[in-house]
Design a protein around this motif. Sequence first.
Motif, PDB file in Angstrom:
ATOM      1  N   UNK A 178       4.024 -16.464  13.758  1.00  0.00           N
ATOM      2  CA  UNK A 178       3.392 -16.277  15.064  1.00  0.00           C
ATOM      3  C   UNK A 178       1.943 -15.808  15.008  1.00  0.00           C
ATOM      4  N   UNK A 179       1.513 -15.334  13.861  1.00  0.00           N
ATOM      5  CA  UNK A 179       0.159 -14.805  13.741  1.00  0.00           C
ATOM      6  C   UNK A 179       0.029 -13.345  14.144  1.00  0.00           C
ATOM      7  N   UNK A 180       1.154 -12.693  14.414  1.00  0.00           N
ATOM      8  CA  UNK A 180       1.159 -11.286  14.852  1.00  0.00           C
ATOM      9  C   UNK A 180       0.521 -10.402  13.782  1.00  0.00           C
ATOM     10  N   UNK A 181      -0.345  -9.512  14.207  1.00  0.00           N
ATOM     11  CA  UNK A 181      -0.998  -8.514  13.342  1.00  0.00           C
ATOM     12  C   UNK A 181      -1.851  -9.143  12.244  1.00  0.00           C
ATOM     13  N   UNK A 182      -2.333 -10.353  12.484  1.00  0.00           N
ATOM     14  CA  UNK A 182      -3.167 -10.988  11.463  1.00  0.00           C
ATOM     15  C   UNK A 182      -4.649 -10.965  11.809  1.00  0.00           C
ATOM     16  N   UNK A 183      -4.982 -10.457  12.992  1.00  0.00           N
ATOM     17  CA  UNK A 183      -6.381 -10.424  13.381  1.00  0.00           C
ATOM     18  C   UNK A 183      -6.864  -8.974  13.478  1.00  0.00           C
ATOM     19  N   UNK A 184      -6.742  -8.352  14.622  1.00  0.00           N
ATOM     20  CA  UNK A 184      -7.256  -6.978  14.764  1.00  0.00           C
ATOM     21  C   UNK A 184      -6.237  -5.932  14.335  1.00  0.00           C
ATOM     22  N   UNK A 185      -4.938  -6.262  14.388  1.00  0.00           N
ATOM     23  CA  UNK A 185      -3.899  -5.355  13.923  1.00  0.00           C
ATOM     24  C   UNK A 185      -3.403  -4.338  14.935  1.00  0.00           C
ATOM     25  N   UNK A 186      -3.945  -4.336  16.135  1.00  0.00           N
ATOM     26  CA  UNK A 186      -3.529  -3.348  17.138  1.00  0.00           C
ATOM     27  C   UNK A 186      -2.067  -3.519  17.555  1.00  0.00           C
ATOM     28  N   UNK A 187      -1.532  -4.715  17.414  1.00  0.00           N
ATOM     29  CA  UNK A 187      -0.164  -4.997  17.841  1.00  0.00           C
ATOM     30  C   UNK A 187       0.873  -4.676  16.768  1.00  0.00           C
ATOM     31  N   UNK A 188       0.453  -4.365  15.570  1.00  0.00           N
ATOM     32  CA  UNK A 188       1.372  -4.236  14.434  1.00  0.00           C
ATOM     33  C   UNK A 188       2.479  -3.217  14.676  1.00  0.00           C
ATOM     34  N   UNK A 189       2.153  -2.063  15.203  1.00  0.00           N
ATOM     35  CA  UNK A 189       3.154  -1.018  15.381  1.00  0.00           C
ATOM     36  C   UNK A 189       4.223  -1.440  16.396  1.00  0.00           C
ATOM     37  N   UNK A 190       3.807  -2.006  17.522  1.00  0.00           N
ATOM     38  CA  UNK A 190       4.771  -2.416  18.536  1.00  0.00           C
ATOM     39  C   UNK A 190       5.572  -3.627  18.061  1.00  0.00           C
ATOM     40  N   UNK A 191       4.916  -4.552  17.369  1.00  0.00           N
ATOM     41  CA  UNK A 191       5.623  -5.717  16.828  1.00  0.00           C
ATOM     42  C   UNK A 191       6.689  -5.275  15.829  1.00  0.00           C
ATOM     43  N   UNK A 192       6.382  -4.304  14.995  1.00  0.00           N
ATOM     44  CA  UNK A 192       7.345  -3.762  14.032  1.00  0.00           C
ATOM     45  C   UNK A 192       8.517  -3.108  14.756  1.00  0.00           C
ATOM     46  N   UNK A 193       8.232  -2.378  15.825  1.00  0.00           N
ATOM     47  CA  UNK A 193       9.286  -1.751  16.609  1.00  0.00           C
ATOM     48  C   UNK A 193      10.213  -2.811  17.212  1.00  0.00           C
TER      49      UNK A 193
END
Length: 64
Positions: A32-47
């Motif tokens: 999906x490309x999640x957390x591959x650019x700025x990384x701000x979504x990484x924590x919520x995506x991991x949750x």
Amino acid sequence: MYVCMCHGVTDKQIRQAVCDGAASMRELRQELGVASNCGRCAQFAKQLLDETLSGSQVRRLNAA
């Protein structure tokens, strides 16, 4: 709800990817490309990944 604004990825897309077999952030990033650019979504995506995996395991145990 949008989780990754950089790639326009929603929570439903993340949950669906996990149900389809993605089991790690690496796999979500590849698919999906999640957390591959700025990384701000990484924590919520991991949750979301962890919650969906936990729910999937519970459903599998109940179905057996």
